[in-house]
Design an enzyme around this catalytic site. Structure first.
Site, PDB file in Angstrom:
ATOM      1  N   SER A   4       3.576  -5.118   4.695  1.00 56.59           N
ATOM      2  CA  SER A   4       2.812  -4.666   3.663  1.00 56.59           C
ATOM      3  C   SER A   4       1.736  -4.608   4.293  1.00 56.59           C
ATOM      4  O   SER A   4       1.403  -3.418   4.759  1.00 56.59           O
ATOM      5  CB  SER A   4       2.908  -5.741   2.927  1.00 56.59           C
ATOM      6  N   ASP A  49       9.786  -2.203  -6.111  1.00 49.25           N
ATOM      7  CA  ASP A  49       8.807  -3.037  -5.439  1.00 49.25           C
ATOM      8  C   ASP A  49       7.422  -2.604  -6.063  1.00 49.25           C
ATOM      9  O   ASP A  49       7.162  -1.342  -6.318  1.00 49.25           O
ATOM     10  CB  ASP A  49       8.482  -2.773  -3.975  1.00 49.25           C
ATOM     11  N   HIS A  84       9.800  -5.934  -2.863  1.00 53.70           N
ATOM     12  CA  HIS A  84       8.838  -5.746  -1.800  1.00 53.70           C
ATOM     13  C   HIS A  84       9.645  -7.196  -0.410  1.00 53.70           C
ATOM     14  O   HIS A  84       9.105  -7.168   0.647  1.00 53.70           O
ATOM     15  CB  HIS A  84       7.701  -6.719  -2.205  1.00 53.70           C
TER      16      HIS A  84
END
Length: 698
Positions: free
Chosen positions: A549, A634, A669
């Site tokens: 991320s 995501d 995610h």
């Protein structure tokens, strides 16, 4: 076989053999689109890869082609992946249950059946008896391509179970309600929701967070009544820079609505005894001030930063009343969290990059500090539903100590282990964890935590995996990972660079690595890698990087700015198209993150983002070997960011380079949801790194 001697000698041979059998890498069509701002023009040849519907055939075909290529490219690693996965599964004995906790006359626990992907949640009366199933997550997951339990809450009388479930992988929750007396599942409003839920005192109403259907921003709070009325909207946050969360006060007197932006917040009170009453504001937001609220024994307690020095702890008699400092922030310490018990105030403080836990007696003010054994660690509060017990349950973990549950006797200061996991074949004494301080190029001291297996550290001869994050003021503390043992047992050193932008050293550490100071995060990561090699913890040509991320942005920027430093990297759902995403206010999270990265409508913020956004700064190379992951669903880092980055890197792919993009077509995610699936993902990443290092199984 000596694991260190085999690394470099075999690395080139292994990679060449694999690439000779791999299909030609997919090449995304070049369809240039031009974007101009502040006198600057950018050309994006792969903007067409963005598909908000996630259904356009040409986009799906490209992602599937990348997946097929990755499968072929990494095929020779399959035996090693199988070995690693078998090891990881064997460490857990299976069927092990968590430590039970008591609440409202019941004992609760979580249990994973042997080989199960999903847990079972059970309870039994405190007086004794058989364990009964409250929720079987595997049963709920049946027929779904993706399933992750986001949270669950039982009504005060223990009759009703509310659950939040992610069934798409996009992070938005679907709520369900079950009558445990009859086993019947009851209807709830069909809307996207968050994970937080709070019951009213009588158990006849449930508050929950609603998520915007387009931006996925947590922006509303609803009240669901068991009498069948339509759910009532009790709070709505219209400012897109703020998000909403929900919790219960320690007194159970209030449901607390927290409304938070990047540098300010406010709280609203919902009366648990009068669910129909409107929300009441505690103190209005103001720029630069954050506060996070709790209530106990007739008073309000706030972790807040009215002082620029950082977060302290304050007490207030009522909404609008004066805040009286209980613990003022200091130059070297600030309050991270707190817990309110009958006889003691428990405070977790950040000091010198570590969390310290103190118990302060309400009567007399005597203070005691919890002793913790490792040089670097993670410590946090466990469930403590009984504030009158005189004991604190806490969780403890370090890079070499498996996560365990402990009890601290607040009267005499003694601690005892309540629960420790059974990890087959693991002995903590076989591993050494260390904490170092590195000097960054501007003179700042940056903490680094590391671990390795004793007997396998050969000065200047080991491969080293460096992990980093450095954003949002989040502390990446040194915690245990059972899968990581497989990497350490094969000679790797694992290190975490606690770079600026995180929260390891408090508020100032975050400020020193965001907005105009973001470059410090990248410098710290690169400087830590070089210093670890200089100190002999790694061979200079055997450095590897990993981040996910915002940590993927850290890795991507480091690869651009320090070419040749890393031999390989793993970038998990990396935020690498930062400029384009921050220019698009329609994307989830964008407006709310202007305080972290900057608003590109401002020329200075634009230039900063333009200067480090990995997609916009891919250089001539050569780039290291890369394994990149993405999730089609995501919403935090859309799949097209890593896809566009890899497409740019493919333009510079050199003979012999391993460059793989793997998109999970049913996940988001957080990647795969099931326990075994997550281990398989660990095995894939570690097999990739071990193969690059030249490792071969004896």
């Amino acid at each position: 076989m000596n694991p260190i001697l085999s690394f470099a000698a075999l690395a080139g041979l292994c990679l060449c053999a694999a690439l000779a059998r791999a299909d030609a890498p997919p090449r995304a069509d070049v369809r240039p689109q031009t974007f101009s701002a502040h006198g600057d023009t950018r050309v994006d040849p792969y903007a067409w890869l963005r598909d908000d519907s996630r259904s356009r055939p040409e986009v799906l075909a490209h992602l599937q082609a990348e997946n097929r290529y990755a499968e072929t490219l990494l095929a020779d690693q399959q035996p090693l992946r199988d070995t690693l996965l078998a090891e990881m599964q064997a460490r857990s004995t299976g069927g092990e249950a968590s430590l039970p906790y008591a609440e409202n006359g019941w004992e609760y626990r979580e249990r994973y059946p042997e080989g199960a992907q999903q847990p079972v949640y059970e309870r039994r009366p405190l007086a004794g008896g058989a364990w009964r199933t409250v929720l079987d997550a595997a049963e709920r997951a049946k027929g779904k391509r993706y399933y992750r339990l986001g949270g669950w809450q039982l009504s005060p009388d223990g009759r009703y179970l509310a659950v939040a479930e992610d069934v798409r992988g996009d992070g938005a929750q679907q709520l369900a309600l079950r009558d445990l007396a009859s086993g019947e599942w009851l209807p709830l409003a069909d809307r996207k929701a968050g994970t937080e839920m709070v019951w009213s005192a009588d158990g006849r109403a449930l508050w929950y967070v609603g998520v915007d259907p387009d931006t996925y921003r947590s922006s509303r709070v609803y009240r669901h009544a068991l009498d069948g009325q339509d759910d009532a909207l009790v709070y709505e946050e219209k400012d897109e820079a703020y998000t909403v969360s929900l919790s219960s006060s320690a007194s159970r007197r209030y449901a607390l609505i927290a409304v938070a932006g990047s540098d300010s917040s406010e709280a609203w009170l919902l009366d648990a005894r009068d669910p129909a009453a409107p929300a009441k504001l505690f103190a209005a937001r103001r720029p630069g001030r954050e506060y996070y609220l709790d209530h106990y024994r007739g008073a309000f307690y706030l972790r807040a930063n009215p002082d620029p020095a950082g977060f302290g702890l304050y007490r207030s008699a009522a909404p609008g009343a004066e805040w009286r400092a209980l613990i003022a922030p200091g130059a070297d310490a600030e309050v991270e969290s707190f817990l309110l018990l009958k006889r003691h105030l428990i405070v977790k403080e950040r000091r010198d990059g570590l969390s310290r836990v103190r118990a302060i007696a309400w009567r007399g003010g005597a203070s005691r500090t919890l002793a913790l054994p490792d040089p670097a660690y993670r410590v946090w509060f466990d469930r403590n539903p009984d504030p009158d017990s005189g004991r604190l349950r806490y969780r403890y973990s370090s890079l070499s100590t498996p996560t365990s549950t402990w009890e601290w006797n607040l009267a005499n200061g003694k601690t005892r282990a309540l629960w420790q996991p059974r990890l087959a074949g693991y002995r903590a004494a076989d591993y050494r964890s260390e904490r170092l301080w590195m000097r960054a190029r501007d003179g700042e001291r940056v903490p680094v935590s590391l671990v390795y297996r004793r007997g396998l550290l050969a000065k200047g001869g080991n491969p080293l995996l460096l992990y980093g994050y450095g954003a949002y003021g989040m502390a990446m503390d040194a915690a245990f990972s059972a899968p990581r043992i497989s990497l350490l047992d094969r000679g790797f050193v694992f290190a975490i660079a606690h770079v600026r932008g995180g929260g390891e050293r408090g508020r100032r550490w975050h400020e020193a690595g965001r907005l105009a100071n973001k470059q410090n995060s990248f410098n710290d990561f690169v400087d830590a890698a070089r210093e670890l090699a200089r100190l002999g913890y790694a061979r200079p040509d055997q450095l590897y990087a990993m981040g996910g991320s915002a940590g993927g942005l850290l890795v991507g920027a480091a690869l651009n700015q320090a070419p040749g430093l890393f031999r390989g990297a793993v970038a998990q759902v990396p935020f690498v198209d930062a400029l384009s995403s921050m220019q698009d206010a329609s994307l989830p999270l964008t407006v709310g993150e202007y305080g972290e990265w900057g608003d590109p409508a401002d020329a200075d913020a634009y230039r900063r983002l333009r200067g480090y956004s990995p997609v916009d700064n891919v250089g001539a190379g050569p780039y290291p070997h890369l394994l990149v992951t993405a999730g089609l669903n995501d919403r935090q880092v859309p799949y097209w960011e890593p896809a566009k980055w890899v497409a740019r890197l493919r333009e510079r792919q050199w003979p012999g380079q391993q460059l793989a993009l793997i998109t999970e077509m049913d996940a988001g995610h957080r990647g795969q949801a099931g326990r075994v699936s997550r281990l398989a993902a660990n095995a894939r990443e570690y097999a990739f790194l071990l193969t690059l290092s030249g490792w071969r199984e004896p």
